[in-house]
Design a protein around this motif. Structure first.
Motif, PDB file in Angstrom:
ATOM      1  N   VAL A  49       0.840  -1.203   0.000  1.00 48.00           N
ATOM      2  CA  VAL A  49       0.000   0.000   0.000  1.00 48.00           C
ATOM      3  C   VAL A  49       0.877   1.255   0.000  1.00 48.00           C
ATOM      4  O   VAL A  49       0.619   2.207  -0.735  1.00 48.00           O
ATOM      5  N   ALA A  50       1.932   1.259   0.811  1.00 47.25           N
ATOM      6  CA  ALA A  50       2.840   2.403   0.851  1.00 47.25           C
ATOM      7  C   ALA A  50       3.514   2.616  -0.500  1.00 47.25           C
ATOM      8  O   ALA A  50       3.661   3.755  -0.962  1.00 47.25           O
ATOM      9  N   TYR A  51       3.899   1.544  -1.171  1.00 48.59           N
ATOM     10  CA  TYR A  51       4.521   1.653  -2.490  1.00 48.59           C
ATOM     11  C   TYR A  51       3.508   2.206  -3.506  1.00 48.59           C
ATOM     12  O   TYR A  51       3.866   3.023  -4.356  1.00 48.59           O
ATOM     13  N   GLY A  52       2.275   1.768  -3.419  1.00 51.51           N
ATOM     14  CA  GLY A  52       1.241   2.288  -4.310  1.00 51.51           C
ATOM     15  C   GLY A  52       1.013   3.773  -4.110  1.00 51.51           C
ATOM     16  O   GLY A  52       0.874   4.536  -5.074  1.00 51.51           O
ATOM     17  N   ILE A  53       1.002   4.204  -2.852  1.00 53.78           N
ATOM     18  CA  ILE A  53       0.845   5.638  -2.572  1.00 53.78           C
ATOM     19  C   ILE A  53       2.054   6.404  -3.095  1.00 53.78           C
ATOM     20  O   ILE A  53       1.924   7.495  -3.664  1.00 53.78           O
ATOM     21  N   TYR A  54       3.250   5.819  -2.915  1.00 54.54           N
ATOM     22  CA  TYR A  54       4.464   6.454  -3.435  1.00 54.54           C
ATOM     23  C   TYR A  54       4.372   6.630  -4.950  1.00 54.54           C
ATOM     24  O   TYR A  54       4.749   7.683  -5.502  1.00 54.54           O
ATOM     25  N   LEU A  55       3.896   5.600  -5.645  1.00 55.76           N
ATOM     26  CA  LEU A  55       3.778   5.696  -7.105  1.00 55.76           C
ATOM     27  C   LEU A  55       2.772   6.755  -7.525  1.00 55.76           C
ATOM     28  O   LEU A  55       2.962   7.436  -8.542  1.00 55.76           O
ATOM     29  N   ILE A  56       1.706   6.928  -6.763  1.00 58.31           N
ATOM     30  CA  ILE A  56       0.703   7.931  -7.101  1.00 58.31           C
ATOM     31  C   ILE A  56       1.247   9.334  -6.873  1.00 58.31           C
ATOM     32  O   ILE A  56       1.054  10.229  -7.688  1.00 58.31           O
ATOM     33  N   VAL A  57       1.958   9.532  -5.757  1.00 57.18           N
ATOM     34  CA  VAL A  57       2.444  10.856  -5.401  1.00 57.18           C
ATOM     35  C   VAL A  57       3.624  11.271  -6.259  1.00 57.18           C
ATOM     36  O   VAL A  57       3.750  12.434  -6.658  1.00 57.18           O
TER      37      VAL A  57
END
Length: 80
Positions: free
Chosen positions: A71-79
């Motif tokens: 989930v943290a990696y997904g948020i990183y990719l979005i930001v």
């Protein structure tokens, strides 16, 4: 406007695979904690042998940590 159907299909496939994998890992974590809590002891309480309980709990927490990392990696990719 043209749609790149191959790229859209690739995104759909990867998204579907990652979603199913993440839900599966989270489910393994829940099952690991549930098995640890549902094993009855001779006194009527909850007990699992020491090594097995620690291994089960560690595996469940590892599954939850993997989910949090995804989930943290997904948020990183979005930001980013």
């Amino acid at each position: 406007m043209q749609i790149d159907w191959q790229a859209l299909g690739t995104v759909l496939g990867v998204t579907l695979a990652v979603t199913i994998g993440l839900v599966g890992v989270f489910t393994l974590g829940i099952v690991g904690l549930a098995k640890r809590e549902s094993a009855p002891s001779a006194e009527g309480g909850v007990a699992v042998s020491g090594g097995s309980a620690a291994l089960t709990r560690t595996g469940a927490y590892a599954c939850f940590a993997l989910c949090a990392a995804a989930v943290a990696y997904g948020i990183y990719l979005i930001v980013a």
